[in-house]
Write a protein that holds these residues in place. Structure first.
Motif, PDB file in Angstrom:
ATOM      1  N   ARG A 111     -17.423 -38.138  52.335  1.00 30.67           N
ATOM      2  CA  ARG A 111     -17.957 -37.270  51.284  1.00 30.67           C
ATOM      3  C   ARG A 111     -16.943 -37.104  50.144  1.00 30.67           C
ATOM      4  O   ARG A 111     -17.320 -36.928  48.991  1.00 30.67           O
ATOM      5  CB  ARG A 111     -18.337 -35.901  51.872  1.00 30.67           C
ATOM      6  N   TYR A 112     -15.651 -37.198  50.485  1.00 24.98           N
ATOM      7  CA  TYR A 112     -14.629 -37.055  49.455  1.00 24.98           C
ATOM      8  C   TYR A 112     -14.555 -38.278  48.541  1.00 24.98           C
ATOM      9  O   TYR A 112     -14.006 -38.198  47.439  1.00 24.98           O
ATOM     10  CB  TYR A 112     -13.254 -36.801  50.081  1.00 24.98           C
ATOM     11  N   LEU A 113     -15.119 -39.394  48.972  1.00 22.04           N
ATOM     12  CA  LEU A 113     -15.090 -40.589  48.130  1.00 22.04           C
ATOM     13  C   LEU A 113     -15.713 -40.327  46.763  1.00 22.04           C
ATOM     14  O   LEU A 113     -15.354 -40.966  45.776  1.00 22.04           O
ATOM     15  CB  LEU A 113     -15.841 -41.742  48.819  1.00 22.04           C
ATOM     16  N   THR A 114     -16.654 -39.376  46.711  1.00 21.35           N
ATOM     17  CA  THR A 114     -17.302 -39.045  45.434  1.00 21.35           C
ATOM     18  C   THR A 114     -17.138 -37.560  45.079  1.00 21.35           C
ATOM     19  O   THR A 114     -17.761 -37.084  44.139  1.00 21.35           O
ATOM     20  CB  THR A 114     -18.803 -39.382  45.492  1.00 21.35           C
ATOM     21  N   HIS A 115     -16.310 -36.825  45.880  1.00 19.50           N
ATOM     22  CA  HIS A 115     -16.086 -35.384  45.645  1.00 19.50           C
ATOM     23  C   HIS A 115     -17.351 -34.571  45.891  1.00 19.50           C
ATOM     24  O   HIS A 115     -17.601 -33.566  45.207  1.00 19.50           O
ATOM     25  CB  HIS A 115     -15.569 -35.117  44.220  1.00 19.50           C
ATOM     26  N   MET A 116     -18.141 -34.977  46.887  1.00 19.42           N
ATOM     27  CA  MET A 116     -19.400 -34.273  47.170  1.00 19.42           C
ATOM     28  C   MET A 116     -19.216 -32.776  47.395  1.00 19.42           C
ATOM     29  O   MET A 116     -20.039 -31.971  46.965  1.00 19.42           O
ATOM     30  CB  MET A 116     -20.060 -34.872  48.419  1.00 19.42           C
ATOM     31  N   ASP A 117     -18.145 -32.406  48.101  1.00 12.95           N
ATOM     32  CA  ASP A 117     -17.927 -31.003  48.449  1.00 12.95           C
ATOM     33  C   ASP A 117     -16.899 -30.324  47.559  1.00 12.95           C
ATOM     34  O   ASP A 117     -16.384 -29.264  47.887  1.00 12.95           O
ATOM     35  CB  ASP A 117     -17.499 -30.890  49.917  1.00 12.95           C
ATOM     36  N   ASN A 118     -16.593 -30.961  46.442  1.00 13.46           N
ATOM     37  CA  ASN A 118     -15.604 -30.403  45.508  1.00 13.46           C
ATOM     38  C   ASN A 118     -16.199 -30.343  44.103  1.00 13.46           C
ATOM     39  O   ASN A 118     -15.861 -31.155  43.236  1.00 13.46           O
ATOM     40  CB  ASN A 118     -14.335 -31.261  45.506  1.00 13.46           C
ATOM     41  N   PRO A 119     -17.082 -29.376  43.873  1.00 15.49           N
ATOM     42  CA  PRO A 119     -17.764 -29.296  42.576  1.00 15.49           C
ATOM     43  C   PRO A 119     -16.833 -29.084  41.393  1.00 15.49           C
ATOM     44  O   PRO A 119     -17.201 -29.362  40.253  1.00 15.49           O
ATOM     45  CB  PRO A 119     -18.711 -28.096  42.756  1.00 15.49           C
ATOM     46  N   GLU A 120     -15.601 -28.614  41.676  1.00 15.46           N
ATOM     47  CA  GLU A 120     -14.645 -28.402  40.586  1.00 15.46           C
ATOM     48  C   GLU A 120     -14.027 -29.716  40.116  1.00 15.46           C
ATOM     49  O   GLU A 120     -13.379 -29.750  39.071  1.00 15.46           O
ATOM     50  CB  GLU A 120     -13.546 -27.433  41.034  1.00 15.46           C
ATOM     51  N   LYS A 121     -14.241 -30.783  40.897  1.00 16.95           N
ATOM     52  CA  LYS A 121     -13.699 -32.092  40.538  1.00 16.95           C
ATOM     53  C   LYS A 121     -14.797 -32.980  39.972  1.00 16.95           C
ATOM     54  O   LYS A 121     -15.988 -32.710  40.144  1.00 16.95           O
ATOM     55  CB  LYS A 121     -13.063 -32.749  41.767  1.00 16.95           C
ATOM     56  N   TYR A 122     -14.392 -34.038  39.313  1.00 18.42           N
ATOM     57  CA  TYR A 122     -15.365 -34.963  38.731  1.00 18.42           C
ATOM     58  C   TYR A 122     -16.240 -35.558  39.830  1.00 18.42           C
ATOM     59  O   TYR A 122     -15.742 -35.957  40.879  1.00 18.42           O
ATOM     60  CB  TYR A 122     -14.655 -36.076  37.964  1.00 18.42           C
ATOM     61  N   GLN A 123     -17.545 -35.621  39.584  1.00 17.32           N
ATOM     62  CA  GLN A 123     -18.500 -36.136  40.562  1.00 17.32           C
ATOM     63  C   GLN A 123     -18.790 -37.615  40.287  1.00 17.32           C
ATOM     64  O   GLN A 123     -19.376 -37.960  39.262  1.00 17.32           O
ATOM     65  CB  GLN A 123     -19.796 -35.320  40.521  1.00 17.32           C
ATOM     66  N   TYR A 124     -18.357 -38.451  41.232  1.00 17.82           N
ATOM     67  CA  TYR A 124     -18.594 -39.884  41.096  1.00 17.82           C
ATOM     68  C   TYR A 124     -19.921 -40.261  41.768  1.00 17.82           C
ATOM     69  O   TYR A 124     -20.462 -39.489  42.569  1.00 17.82           O
ATOM     70  CB  TYR A 124     -17.436 -40.676  41.707  1.00 17.82           C
ATOM     71  N   GLU A 125     -20.434 -41.436  41.448  1.00 23.82           N
ATOM     72  CA  GLU A 125     -21.735 -41.867  41.942  1.00 23.82           C
ATOM     73  C   GLU A 125     -21.632 -42.449  43.355  1.00 23.82           C
ATOM     74  O   GLU A 125     -20.838 -43.357  43.601  1.00 23.82           O
ATOM     75  CB  GLU A 125     -22.334 -42.921  41.010  1.00 23.82           C
ATOM     76  N   SER A 126     -22.464 -41.939  44.262  1.00 23.46           N
ATOM     77  CA  SER A 126     -22.472 -42.451  45.636  1.00 23.46           C
ATOM     78  C   SER A 126     -22.895 -43.914  45.685  1.00 23.46           C
ATOM     79  O   SER A 126     -22.464 -44.667  46.577  1.00 23.46           O
ATOM     80  CB  SER A 126     -23.413 -41.607  46.506  1.00 23.46           C
ATOM     81  N   SER A 127     -23.704 -44.313  44.737  1.00 21.41           N
ATOM     82  CA  SER A 127     -24.169 -45.702  44.705  1.00 21.41           C
ATOM     83  C   SER A 127     -23.037 -46.681  44.419  1.00 21.41           C
ATOM     84  O   SER A 127     -23.177 -47.890  44.630  1.00 21.41           O
ATOM     85  CB  SER A 127     -25.272 -45.867  43.654  1.00 21.41           C
ATOM     86  N   ASP A 128     -21.891 -46.161  43.956  1.00 27.92           N
ATOM     87  CA  ASP A 128     -20.749 -47.022  43.636  1.00 27.92           C
ATOM     88  C   ASP A 128     -19.795 -47.200  44.827  1.00 27.92           C
ATOM     89  O   ASP A 128     -18.777 -47.888  44.712  1.00 27.92           O
ATOM     90  CB  ASP A 128     -19.972 -46.463  42.448  1.00 27.92           C
ATOM     91  N   ILE A 129     -20.114 -46.555  45.964  1.00 31.28           N
ATOM     92  CA  ILE A 129     -19.317 -46.760  47.173  1.00 31.28           C
ATOM     93  C   ILE A 129     -19.601 -48.161  47.706  1.00 31.28           C
ATOM     94  O   ILE A 129     -20.753 -48.573  47.817  1.00 31.28           O
ATOM     95  CB  ILE A 129     -19.655 -45.711  48.256  1.00 31.28           C
TER      96      ILE A 129
END
Length: 213
Positions: A111-129
């Motif tokens: 989940r940290y690969l895209t910052h799913m649980d860190n809304p204060e950080k930039y949200q990356y696209e899960s499709s790019d994993i």
């Protein structure tokens, strides 16, 4: 650059957790941070045969001081059997990466690969994993009952060993960067009442001990 530090990537690194200063035990799940400016051009092909998940390029991360972090990738290696720090460090050195770290929660790490649980950080696209070597990202996002129980045991041990007597202190720790991935989710996922009562009883035990002195 004249002052650039040359690193001999053939030299094994010391097995030491930078947070606890203790050596890492063997484990199935490990993470490596790969920096774009130091990794070899073929770094991805080096690990494609392993069960690995690679994050989108983290090029929009910001430090606490507001500075842009160096572009990097988060790499997760997940094996069927346990691997030693030395085995994973050998891979990390091939990627010209800092020392690897053992993952306590595979779900939290993915989940940290895209910052799913860190809304204060930039949200990356899960499709790019990107995933190779049979790494099942969807399955990794689902914690098994056994994983949850093991994580809860580790949280209880932490509360006991550190004499935590207030839920707010434990919650703040779970929210911090020092906490193992997934602890905040376990705390808030139907376990808050149990942990609250455990911490309360820990406080009562601590208070009784103080009164007896």
């Amino acid at each position: 650059m004249e002052n650039e530090i040359k690193i001999d990537w053939t030299v094994p690194r010391e097995n030491k957790n930078p947070k606890t200063k203790q050596p890492y035990k063997r484990g199935r799940n490990w993470t490596i941070v790969v920096y774009l400016d130091s990794a070899p051009s073929n770094w991805e092909s080096i690990i494609k045969q392993d069960p690995v998940a690679i994050s989108p390029l983290h090029d929009k991360d910001i430090t606490e001081d507001g500075e842009r972090k160096k572009p990097h990738y988060h790499v997760i290696l997940s094996y069927k059997g346990n691997k030693s720090f030395e085995q994973i460090d050998e891979i990390a050195r091939l990627l010209h990466a800092p020392i690897p770290q053992r993952v306590n929660s595979l779900t939290g790490a993915v989940r940290y690969l895209t910052h799913m649980d860190n809304p204060e950080k930039y949200q990356y696209e899960s499709s790019d994993i990107r995933a190779y070597g049979g790494f099942d990202v969807d399955s990794a996002l689902s914690l098994s009952t056994g994983d949850k129980r093991q994580m809860l045991r580790e949280m209880i041990d932490f509360i006991k060993d550190n004499e935590i007597i207030h839920l707010v202190d434990f919650t703040n720790y779970c929210l911090s960067d020092n906490a193992p991935a997934g602890w905040f989710e376990i705390l808030t996922e139907r376990n808050t009442l149990f942990l609250k009562e455990y911490i309360k009883s820990n406080w009562q035990k601590y208070k009784s001990g103080e009164e007896m002195k």
